[in-house]
Scaffold this active site. Structure first.
Site, PDB file in Angstrom:
ATOM      1  N   GLU A 196      -9.203  12.765 -29.222  1.00 42.93           N
ATOM      2  CA  GLU A 196      -7.800  13.185 -29.108  1.00 42.93           C
ATOM      3  C   GLU A 196      -6.829  12.226 -29.817  1.00 42.93           C
ATOM      4  O   GLU A 196      -6.010  11.564 -29.182  1.00 42.93           O
ATOM      5  CB  GLU A 196      -7.441  13.372 -27.635  1.00 42.93           C
ATOM      6  CG  GLU A 196      -8.324  14.437 -26.976  1.00 42.93           C
ATOM      7  CD  GLU A 196      -7.898  14.837 -25.574  1.00 42.93           C
ATOM      8  OE1 GLU A 196      -7.098  14.106 -24.951  1.00 42.93           O
ATOM      9  OE2 GLU A 196      -8.376  15.890 -25.110  1.00 42.93           O
ATOM     10  N   GLU A 294     -15.191  19.123 -26.200  1.00 43.23           N
ATOM     11  CA  GLU A 294     -14.739  18.859 -24.823  1.00 43.23           C
ATOM     12  C   GLU A 294     -13.860  19.970 -24.287  1.00 43.23           C
ATOM     13  O   GLU A 294     -12.960  20.458 -24.956  1.00 43.23           O
ATOM     14  CB  GLU A 294     -13.945  17.544 -24.754  1.00 43.23           C
ATOM     15  CG  GLU A 294     -13.492  17.194 -23.343  1.00 43.23           C
ATOM     16  CD  GLU A 294     -12.511  16.022 -23.303  1.00 43.23           C
ATOM     17  OE1 GLU A 294     -12.747  15.022 -24.005  1.00 43.23           O
ATOM     18  OE2 GLU A 294     -11.499  16.124 -22.594  1.00 43.23           O
TER      19      GLU A 294
END
Length: 441
Positions: A196, A294
């Site tokens: 991220e 994810e």
């Protein structure tokens, strides 16, 4: 013709139903679904989940018998979900028991590098899962943050950036990790650049612009991989949400010097369900790959909730229908709070362990994932599958054995009749409200 179904209102959870009957005449009042095995798309690599310190710690608190049961139900190729992929965090993540790295402060030579901490919980779990899977697992490793002394904010949490003077050291750190894990008998299949990279989190995080990610790959990580003879490593960019996946991927993949090192693009499901963005990436860069790295249900444990399983299936179908090749869940197991998490970012998982009572709960997400992972085998090819309306969500594959696998989901409250057509054969399928079916032909 085998029919496996999970349905909210009749207690079915991956239950094998009565065999479906083939007819030459279609039910014309039903949703018409046509399969065409001659029109093919991407090849599927497999499904899996993440070996976090939180998952490994939680499993260490229950009986060996129940721990083994969870591993078996996830990784056994016939009796379990057939997981073949795993994800690890390089250094700590939020689902660790605290911040940690593998080197002492300011060790620019990396001479103190050690993964001793992973040998306590994470590595034993991966080894046990590998034994049950009866084959090597494909492990994707992601860093959440470099050591604090390599960063602009001098801490692992709250974002910050990798300082320019440590880019070479950080690239070598990945190689140290790959070597150390391999020395433990765990080969690393792929690396993402940064978990991220656009999110400044209260937990372990590090920010990269698309240009910074591109230049780090081109000038540091890619050359380090090549220098260390690790050209087989799959380098995965982005590792974040779908909303801007095309913009981020195109910035890196449009640069030939960076793109030569990149296997593909990783994505998460938070923020949006703009599945079509995956096709945009595929169409622009068809020689590169797409992998889901994810996804989880945020906000803590939701035992027994049905909508959580539907969210999993909706996202898996949407991504697979837009050229995704592999799918990795987040924590395979969490405790009764949805942790442990060192900043209280509690989430749900397909398996929840009550560490106070020792009870193991299998959420609907576990069974919904199984409708894909148990039956869509590695090497399966997605085939054309079209419907006459939008009442049913669907996707279809042909396994290496030649078997056709069709997955249908009804998220509506009402029951829906489906007519499945394959080469002038028709099969009637009843889809109760809030159900999912896997049909093997």
């Amino acid at each position: 013709m085998t029919h496996i179904q999970s349905a909210r209102d009749n207690g079915d959870l991956l239950n094998v139903k009565e065999p479906l009957e083939v007819s030459s005449l279609p039910n014309e009042d039903a949703t018409q679904i046509k399969l065409n095995p001659n029109e093919t798309y991407q090849t599927i690599l497999g499904f899996g989940g993440a070996f976090t310190e939180a998952s490994a710690h939680t499993l260490s608190l229950i009986s060996e018998e129940k721990r083994n049961e969870v591993i078996h139900r996830y990784f056994h190729p016939e009796e379990g979900l057939g997981y073949r992929f795993g994800r690890t965090h390089m250094n700590s993540c939020d689902f660790s028991l605290g911040n940690y790295t593998y080197v002492e402060d300011n060790d620019t030579s990396l001479s103190t590098f050690s993964i001793e901490r992973e040998k306590e919980l994470v590595i034993p779990l991966i080894k046990d899962a590998t034994k049950v899977a009866r084959d090597s697992l494909f492990i994707v490793s992601s860093p959440w943050s470099p050591p604090h002394w390599m960063k602009s904010n001098h801490e692992m949490n709250h974002g910050g950036k990798l300082l320019p003077e440590f880019q070479s050291t950080w690239a070598n750190y990945y190689m140290k990790y790959v070597d150390a894990m391999e020395a433990e008998g765990i080969p690393i299949w792929g690396l993402t650049i940064q978990n991220e990279p656009e999110a400044k989190q209260v937990w372990d995080s590090c920010l990269y612009t698309a240009e910074e990610e591109r230049d780090f790959i081109k000038n540091y990580l890619g050359p380090a991989i090549r220098k260390n003879g690790r050209d087989d490593l799959k380098v995965i960019i982005w590792d974040h949400n779908r909303d801007v996946v095309y913009e981020r991927a195109s910035k890196v993949l449009s640069d030939p010097e960076a793109a030569q090192y990149v296997w593909g693009t990783g994505l998460h499901w938070y923020v949006s369900e703009e599945f079509e963005n995956l096709s945009k990436v595929h169409n622009a860069f068809p020689d590169k790959h797409l992998i889901f790295t994810e996804g989880c249900i945020e906000g803590g444990v939701q035992l027994g909730a049905w909508h959580t399983g539907e969210r999993y299936a909706r996202n898996i179908i949407g991504d697979l229908n837009n050229y995704l090749e592999a799918w990795i869940d987040w924590n395979i197991v969490l405790n009764e709070e949805g942790g442990p998490n060192h900043v209280g970012n509690y989430c749900d998982a397909p398996v929840i362990v009550d560490t106070k009572t020792g009870e193991v709960h299998y959420n609907t997400s576990f069974y919904y994932i199984g409708h894909f992972s148990k039956y869509v085998k590695p090497g399966a090819v997605r085939i054309s599958c079209t419907a006459s309306n939008n009442d049913i969500q669907l996707t279809a594959f042909q396994n290496p054995s030649g078997e056709i696998v069709v997955i249908l989901m009804n998220e509506n409250d009402e029951e829906h009749a489906v007519n499945l057509e394959l080469v002038e054969q028709n099969v009637a399928v009843q889809m109760p409200g809030h159900s999912i079916s896997t049909i093997l032909i």
